[in-house]
Design an enzyme around this catalytic site. Structure first.
Site, PDB file in Angstrom:
ATOM      1  N   ARG A   1       0.819  -1.218   0.000  1.00 35.94           N
ATOM      2  CA  ARG A   1       0.000   0.000   0.000  1.00 35.94           C
ATOM      3  C   ARG A   1       0.852   1.269   0.000  1.00 35.94           C
ATOM      4  O   ARG A   1       0.484   2.274   0.620  1.00 35.94           O
ATOM      5  CB  ARG A   1      -0.919   0.040   1.229  1.00 35.94           C
ATOM      6  CG  ARG A   1      -2.013  -1.005   1.242  1.00 35.94           C
ATOM      7  CD  ARG A   1      -3.209  -0.518   0.429  1.00 35.94           C
ATOM      8  NE  ARG A   1      -4.342  -1.404   0.603  1.00 35.94           N
ATOM      9  CZ  ARG A   1      -5.374  -1.137   1.382  1.00 35.94           C
ATOM     10  NH1 ARG A   1      -5.429  -0.015   2.038  1.00 35.94           N
ATOM     11  NH2 ARG A   1      -6.355  -2.005   1.484  1.00 35.94           N
TER      12      ARG A   1
ATOM     13  N   TYR B   1     -15.287 -10.970   0.196  1.00 33.04           N
ATOM     14  CA  TYR B   1     -15.940  -9.696  -0.121  1.00 33.04           C
ATOM     15  C   TYR B   1     -17.217  -9.925  -0.921  1.00 33.04           C
ATOM     16  O   TYR B   1     -18.226  -9.250  -0.710  1.00 33.04           O
ATOM     17  CB  TYR B   1     -14.986  -8.779  -0.897  1.00 33.04           C
ATOM     18  CG  TYR B   1     -13.938  -8.146  -0.004  1.00 33.04           C
ATOM     19  CD1 TYR B   1     -14.267  -7.080   0.824  1.00 33.04           C
ATOM     20  CD2 TYR B   1     -12.641  -8.623   0.040  1.00 33.04           C
ATOM     21  CE1 TYR B   1     -13.316  -6.502   1.663  1.00 33.04           C
ATOM     22  CE2 TYR B   1     -11.685  -8.059   0.872  1.00 33.04           C
ATOM     23  CZ  TYR B   1     -12.032  -7.006   1.679  1.00 33.04           C
ATOM     24  OH  TYR B   1     -11.101  -6.445   2.511  1.00 33.04           O
TER      25      TYR B   1
ATOM     26  N   ARG C   1      -6.287  12.877  -4.638  1.00 30.33           N
ATOM     27  CA  ARG C   1      -7.607  12.399  -4.188  1.00 30.33           C
ATOM     28  C   ARG C   1      -8.584  13.541  -3.899  1.00 30.33           C
ATOM     29  O   ARG C   1      -9.796  13.305  -3.831  1.00 30.33           O
ATOM     30  CB  ARG C   1      -7.443  11.503  -2.967  1.00 30.33           C
ATOM     31  CG  ARG C   1      -7.066  10.085  -3.286  1.00 30.33           C
ATOM     32  CD  ARG C   1      -8.262   9.244  -3.736  1.00 30.33           C
ATOM     33  NE  ARG C   1      -9.032   8.758  -2.586  1.00 30.33           N
ATOM     34  CZ  ARG C   1     -10.192   9.230  -2.202  1.00 30.33           C
ATOM     35  NH1 ARG C   1     -10.760  10.220  -2.871  1.00 30.33           N
ATOM     36  NH2 ARG C   1     -10.807   8.739  -1.155  1.00 30.33           N
TER      37      ARG C   1
ATOM     38  N   ARG D   1      -2.752   7.241   1.472  1.00 30.05           N
ATOM     39  CA  ARG D   1      -3.095   8.502   2.148  1.00 30.05           C
ATOM     40  C   ARG D   1      -2.033   9.062   3.075  1.00 30.05           C
ATOM     41  O   ARG D   1      -2.110  10.208   3.486  1.00 30.05           O
ATOM     42  CB  ARG D   1      -4.419   8.319   2.904  1.00 30.05           C
ATOM     43  CG  ARG D   1      -5.613   8.263   1.976  1.00 30.05           C
ATOM     44  CD  ARG D   1      -6.825   7.716   2.666  1.00 30.05           C
ATOM     45  NE  ARG D   1      -6.571   6.328   3.052  1.00 30.05           N
ATOM     46  CZ  ARG D   1      -7.469   5.519   3.567  1.00 30.05           C
ATOM     47  NH1 ARG D   1      -8.690   5.948   3.794  1.00 30.05           N
ATOM     48  NH2 ARG D   1      -7.168   4.276   3.886  1.00 30.05           N
TER      49      ARG D   1
ATOM     50  N   ASP E   1      -7.109  -1.751  -7.062  1.00 32.30           N
ATOM     51  CA  ASP E   1      -7.647  -2.369  -5.860  1.00 32.30           C
ATOM     52  C   ASP E   1      -8.037  -3.806  -6.177  1.00 32.30           C
ATOM     53  O   ASP E   1      -8.371  -4.107  -7.329  1.00 32.30           O
ATOM     54  CB  ASP E   1      -8.867  -1.611  -5.341  1.00 32.30           C
ATOM     55  CG  ASP E   1      -9.184  -2.035  -3.912  1.00 32.30           C
ATOM     56  OD1 ASP E   1      -8.541  -1.524  -2.994  1.00 32.30           O
ATOM     57  OD2 ASP E   1     -10.024  -2.932  -3.734  1.00 32.30           O
TER      58      ASP E   1
HETATM   59  O1  CP3 Z   1      -0.027  -1.409  -2.513  1.00 34.17           O
HETATM   60  C1  CP3 Z   1      -0.283  -0.431  -3.247  1.00 34.17           C
HETATM   61  O2  CP3 Z   1       0.233   0.690  -3.083  1.00 34.17           O
HETATM   62  C2  CP3 Z   1      -1.199  -0.627  -4.452  1.00 34.17           C
HETATM   63  C3  CP3 Z   1      -2.537  -0.296  -4.261  1.00 34.17           C
HETATM   64  C4  CP3 Z   1      -3.499  -1.186  -3.483  1.00 34.17           C
HETATM   65  C5  CP3 Z   1      -4.666  -0.653  -2.878  1.00 34.17           C
HETATM   66  N1  CP3 Z   1      -5.406  -1.684  -2.387  1.00 34.17           N
HETATM   67  C6  CP3 Z   1      -5.004   0.770  -2.830  1.00 34.17           C
HETATM   68  C7  CP3 Z   1      -6.054   1.235  -1.917  1.00 34.17           C
HETATM   69  C8  CP3 Z   1      -3.520  -2.554  -3.275  1.00 34.17           C
HETATM   70  C9  CP3 Z   1      -2.488  -3.600  -3.662  1.00 34.17           C
HETATM   71  C10 CP3 Z   1      -4.743  -2.861  -2.594  1.00 34.17           C
HETATM   72  C11 CP3 Z   1      -5.154  -4.231  -2.253  1.00 34.17           C
HETATM   73  C12 CP3 Z   1      -6.318  -4.411  -1.380  1.00 34.17           C
HETATM   74  N2  CP3 Z   1      -7.503  -3.737  -1.386  1.00 34.17           N
HETATM   75  C13 CP3 Z   1      -6.430  -5.438  -0.435  1.00 34.17           C
HETATM   76  C14 CP3 Z   1      -5.389  -6.502  -0.192  1.00 34.17           C
HETATM   77  C15 CP3 Z   1      -4.243  -5.971   0.556  1.00 34.17           C
HETATM   78  C16 CP3 Z   1      -4.519  -5.657   1.948  1.00 34.17           C
HETATM   79  O3  CP3 Z   1      -4.315  -4.481   2.325  1.00 34.17           O
HETATM   80  O4  CP3 Z   1      -4.865  -6.566   2.706  1.00 34.17           O
HETATM   81  C17 CP3 Z   1      -7.689  -5.320   0.181  1.00 34.17           C
HETATM   82  C18 CP3 Z   1      -8.225  -6.200   1.288  1.00 34.17           C
HETATM   83  C19 CP3 Z   1      -8.363  -4.257  -0.447  1.00 34.17           C
HETATM   84  C20 CP3 Z   1      -9.758  -3.792  -0.191  1.00 34.17           C
HETATM   85  C21 CP3 Z   1      -9.799  -2.424   0.266  1.00 34.17           C
HETATM   86  N3  CP3 Z   1      -9.474  -1.335  -0.502  1.00 34.17           N
HETATM   87  C22 CP3 Z   1     -10.191  -1.959   1.538  1.00 34.17           C
HETATM   88  C23 CP3 Z   1     -10.604  -2.846   2.685  1.00 34.17           C
HETATM   89  C24 CP3 Z   1     -10.113  -0.568   1.504  1.00 34.17           C
HETATM   90  C25 CP3 Z   1     -10.541   0.379   2.582  1.00 34.17           C
HETATM   91  C26 CP3 Z   1      -9.537   0.487   3.639  1.00 34.17           C
HETATM   92  C27 CP3 Z   1      -8.688   1.687   3.407  1.00 34.17           C
HETATM   93  O5  CP3 Z   1      -7.463   1.565   3.509  1.00 34.17           O
HETATM   94  O6  CP3 Z   1      -9.269   2.742   3.132  1.00 34.17           O
HETATM   95  C28 CP3 Z   1      -9.616  -0.180   0.241  1.00 34.17           C
HETATM   96  C29 CP3 Z   1      -9.336   1.177  -0.244  1.00 34.17           C
HETATM   97  C30 CP3 Z   1      -7.973   1.458  -0.770  1.00 34.17           C
HETATM   98  N4  CP3 Z   1      -7.233   0.629  -1.584  1.00 34.17           N
HETATM   99  C31 CP3 Z   1      -7.240   2.650  -0.575  1.00 34.17           C
HETATM  100  C32 CP3 Z   1      -6.041   2.522  -1.297  1.00 34.17           C
HETATM  101  C33 CP3 Z   1      -4.941   3.545  -1.433  1.00 34.17           C
HETATM  102  C34 CP3 Z   1      -7.708   3.862   0.198  1.00 34.17           C
HETATM  103  C35 CP3 Z   1      -8.662   4.611  -0.684  1.00 34.17           C
HETATM  104  C36 CP3 Z   1      -8.590   6.103  -0.517  1.00 34.17           C
HETATM  105  O7  CP3 Z   1      -7.751   6.743  -1.175  1.00 34.17           O
HETATM  106  O8  CP3 Z   1      -9.413   6.617   0.233  1.00 34.17           O
END
Ligand code: CP3
Length: 346
Positions: A23, A147, A36, A27, A72
């Protein structure tokens, strides 16, 4: 091109330990928050120029040794036919969770070139500008199924486990459709230029070893087998892997992502010397100042020493609350302690 990350993935000698952060585009970066402010998260994922822009950010700001495609794990789920939304407060939600045969039948296996062209376009933009390798990724089938069945995040995964235990036909049918989707999706990312791919199995750690072996592992094995000749090394990350390492060894992946709840030395002992390991600093340890971080990094580097190779990472994604200076310090400390600054002699 800095290919240290790929060298280590292939089990070759490398001058220092490569590091990237799960990740890493997110943010905690002011530059990400700025992007964003003008677009919502899904639009960001679907606009190649912007997705590429935020992918580059941590590479430039932190100096990590690999980039990960910004997207994502739920993007291909939307392409399968589910309605996806993200809320600031509650994270992702999927409408009409898959709990009946009729809903399963409505799902398709997307053709990435037609249904997810923006992802492949992002990969192509990235490949023309990156000086480090690009990691493509997908959610692993069990994690995506949670999910799709729960309709969002979950605490006990009751609906998922109800279907898993009580309706083998429905569970198997869903897992097969997801597996076909993930295989085609990763293959397309590799064809577009991804140098390596990571499978995120964020929730497989909620399964007992027996159930993991029965309900999650076979599908992961199938994907990895199918992608064997596509030319990109595969990293398989299971969050909460400690009790499952014996099973994970059989996945076919050459590199295993380790979360922080297990000692890296124990993980390497359980896996044996044939595997490259990735991990495994507690994401909250980035709250420490550099002098507190340094001994923790040193310990992980030392404990991963006997493995076939080590890619430094956190044990899970970086948190929005982490000061960017601390993430920068981590990258510098890993490089310095593993020999980069000293220019370790051949
Ligand atoms: O790693 C990276 O930099 C690449 C981008 C990436 C994101 N999500 C960006 C993201 C990757 C590889 C993911 C994978 C992802 N997404 C997973 C598996 C990895 C893990 O963390 O366990 C899962 C379970 C998700 C599902 C998901 N996406 C959730 C549960 C959430 C909300 C939680 C949160 O952090 O806000 C997201 C949103 C998300 N995915 C954000 C980002 C940068 C935040 C969104 C925002 O900008 O508000």
């Amino acid at each position: 091109m800095n290919d240290i990350f790929l060298k280590v993935l292939r089990g070759e000698e490398a001058p220092y330990t490569p590091v990237w952060i799960m990740r890493q585009a997110g943010r905690y970066l002011r530059e990400y928050r700025q992007v964003r402010e003008s677009v919502d998260f899904l639009t960001l994922c679907k606009t190649p120029e912007l997705a590429a822009k935020v992918t580059f950010q941590p590479v430039d700001i932190l100096g990590v040794d690999a980039a990960i495609l910004f997207s994502d794990i739920l993007i291909p789920v939307e392409a399968m036919g589910m309605k996806l939304a993200f809320s600031e407060k509650h994270g992702p939600s999927l409408a009409e969770p898959i709990r009946t045969r009729a809903l399963l039948e409505r799902l398709s296996v997307p053709v990435p070139e037609d249904d997810l062209p923006f992802v492949l376009e992002t990969v192509k933009i990235l490949k023309s500008g990156l000086k480090v390798p690009l990691i493509g990724f997908s959610g692993a089938p069990f994690t995506l199924a949670t999910y799709m069945i729960e309709g969002g995040g979950s605490k006990n995964f009751l609906s998922t486990k109800r279907i898993m235990y009580q309706n083998h036909g429905l569970f198997g049918g869903l897992m097969t459709k997801i597996t076909d989707t993930v295989t085609a999706y990763l293959r397309a990312q590799i064809k577009a230029g991804a140098d390596a791919v990571q499978l995120f199995d964020t929730w497989a750690g909620v399964l007992s070893p027996d159930d993991y072996r029965a309900y999650a592992l076979p599908y992961v094995k199938q994907i990895i087998k199918e992608l064997k000749d596509d030319g990109a090394p595969i990293i398989y990350f299971v969050n909460g892997c400690a009790g499952l390492l014996k099973e994970i060894k059989a996945s076919g992946a050459g590199a295993i992502g380790i979360d922080w709840r297990i000692d890296m030395g124990d993980a390497v002992k359980k896996l044996g010397k044939k595997f490259v390991v990735q991990g495994n600093l507690d994401p909250c340890a980035l709250l420490l100042p550099p002098e507190g971080l340094r001994p923790k990094v040193r310990e992980i580097l030392e404990k991963a020493g006997p493995a076939r190779g080590h890619i430094f990472n956190l044990g899970h994604g970086i948190l929005p609350e982490i000061p960017v200076e601390n993430a920068k310090a981590l990258v510098d400390i890993v490089h310095e302690l593993s020999g980069k600054a000293a220019g370790r002699p051949e």
